[in-house]
Design an enzyme around this catalytic site. Structure first.
Site, PDB file in Angstrom:
ATOM      1  N   CYS A   1       0.834  -1.205   0.000  1.00 27.98           N
ATOM      2  CA  CYS A   1       0.000   0.000   0.000  1.00 27.98           C
ATOM      3  C   CYS A   1       0.872   1.261   0.000  1.00 27.98           C
ATOM      4  O   CYS A   1       1.437   1.630   1.033  1.00 27.98           O
ATOM      5  CB  CYS A   1      -0.911  -0.004   1.230  1.00 27.98           C
ATOM      6  SG  CYS A   1      -1.914   1.479   1.370  1.00 27.98           S
TER       7      CYS A   1
ATOM      8  N   CYS B   1      -0.471   4.086   2.229  1.00 24.98           N
ATOM      9  CA  CYS B   1      -0.242   3.887   3.674  1.00 24.98           C
ATOM     10  C   CYS B   1       1.223   4.103   4.041  1.00 24.98           C
ATOM     11  O   CYS B   1       1.526   4.677   5.084  1.00 24.98           O
ATOM     12  CB  CYS B   1      -0.613   2.471   4.100  1.00 24.98           C
ATOM     13  SG  CYS B   1      -2.080   1.793   3.353  1.00 24.98           S
ATOM     14  N   ASP B   2       2.138   3.610   3.215  1.00 23.06           N
ATOM     15  CA  ASP B   2       3.535   3.513   3.630  1.00 23.06           C
ATOM     16  C   ASP B   2       4.511   4.408   2.868  1.00 23.06           C
ATOM     17  O   ASP B   2       5.683   4.494   3.241  1.00 23.06           O
ATOM     18  CB  ASP B   2       4.011   2.048   3.495  1.00 23.06           C
ATOM     19  CG  ASP B   2       3.185   1.109   4.359  1.00 23.06           C
ATOM     20  OD1 ASP B   2       2.737   1.554   5.432  1.00 23.06           O
ATOM     21  OD2 ASP B   2       2.973  -0.042   3.960  1.00 23.06           O
TER      22      ASP B   2
END
Ligand code: NAP
Length: 324
Positions: free
Chosen positions: A149, A152-153
């Site tokens: 992701c 997200c990261d």
């Protein structure tokens, strides 16, 4: 982020199953579109969010092909709008995960982390999850340089060098997104041709931070505490090499989340729930919509359309049930 305010507390703490007319499993575009239509039909649907509120779409930084948003819209923002709209008409969100179903009896039985439901209709919209490479080091270093992701990261890779694996829309789109943070993004793809659409290919190929390694697969993720390098193999020449990197983002497709429906609903060989053109599954009264039942399109707009269709058909099913 999402509105958690209207999430009801699990009603089955009493030990008794809660009965609902329409239970929607999953909170992505298919789930909340189904909930919107069911709510407007005054069926008071309950949506079990599953693990990921908003589904995979909520993990996408920007969605540019959902109609009505000429400038694009954030995935999380769109998910929040879906949720708000469904709740505005009476849908209820429960932060809960279905982990077993019994469709052999009526009403249908659904066991969740927090209790138990019985439902006259179940709409399955549990979506899909990222496919893993299944190479040594991948599992061990997930969260320590291995990610599925970018939204997200990506932030953790500011000014770092990262690799993206895959040649589809997700790989190129997420690779482009990662250029916001990373100093260099290397896309590693097992073929020469890309599955991704022309616009994304053009953007990626023209981007100064993006490099490509083609005809190549990752055979191992190497690192002690965090990702340090990848072992690569050229599939044409057989040549093996080591590629130092700070992170690897894997976008090689998705697999439907259908484990709990094994033996209950008819599925394809790849595990997608079989539906007819009315979103009906092999069990009368159970409908499926979105990526869990769609091996072909997997777009936010098609999933939302399937969700709406499932709820319309579910409404007709309940009307027939009541008339008899
Ligand atoms: P996808 O289209 O199935 O692409 C998966 C990619 O990963 C392919 O290039 C495939 O290679 C590669 N791959 C598969 N298994 C692999 C393995 N074991 N090792 C190395 N490479 C592997 O998946 P996706 O990109 O996640 O897209 C899924 C769906 O969502 C598609 O329908 C896509 O159009 C849609 N989507 C659309 C957008 C958008 O419209 N903006 C954005 C994201 C996703 P091969 O090509 O050699 O098979």
């Amino acid at each position: 982020m999402f509105n958690l305010g209207s999430i009801s507390t699990p009603s089955s703490n009493t030990g008794e199953a809660k009965h609902v007319k329409v239970l929607v499993l999953g909170s992505g575009p298919a789930g909340y579109s189904a909930a919107l239509y069911a709510a407007r039909a005054e069926l008071q649907p309950v949506v079990l969010t599953g693990m990921q509120l908003g589904g995979q779409a909520a993990l996408t930084y920007s969605i540019e092909n959902y109609p009505g948003f000429p400038e694009g819209v954030g995935g999380a923002q769109l998910g929040e709008l879906f949720q708000k709209q469904a709740e505005h008409f009476g849908a209820v969100t429960e932060f809960d995960l279905a982990n077993a179903v019994d469709f052999s009896q009526r009403p249908f039985k659904v066991t969740t982390d927090n209790g138990e439901y019985t439902a006259d209709v179940v709409i399955v919209s549990t979506g899909a999850s990222s496919v893993e490479l299944k190479v040594p080091g991948e599992k061990e270093l997930t969260g320590r340089g291995v990610s599925y992701c970018a939204t997200c990261d990506g932030w953790f890779f500011k000014d770092k060098q990262v690799v993206v694996v895959g040649g589809g829309d997700s790989a190129l789109e997420e690779g482009l997104f990662l250029t916001r943070y990373a100093s260099e993004v290397t896309i590693i793809h097992r073929r020469e041709e890309f599955r991704a659409g022309a616009i994304l290919q053009k953007r990626a190929k023209e981007h100064e931070k993006i490099k490509f390694i083609l005809n190549t697969v990752v055979t191992e993720v190497v690192g002690r505490e965090k990702v340090e390098a990848l072992k690569l193999k050229n599939v044409k020449t057989g040549e093996e090499s080591s590629f130092p990197t700070d992170g690897i983002f894997i976008f090689i497709g998705h697999t439907p989340n259908t484990q709990i429906f094994q033996g209950q609903l008819a599925m394809s060989e790849l595990g997608f729930i079989k539906v007819n053109e009315k979103m009906e599954t092999s069990v009368h009264g159970v409908f499926a919509a979105g990526e869990v039942a769609d091996p072909h399109f997997r777009q936010v707009v098609t999933s939302a359309g399937m969700g709406a269709a499932a709820a319309i058909q579910a409404t007709r099913y309940l009307e027939e049930l009541e008339a008899n």
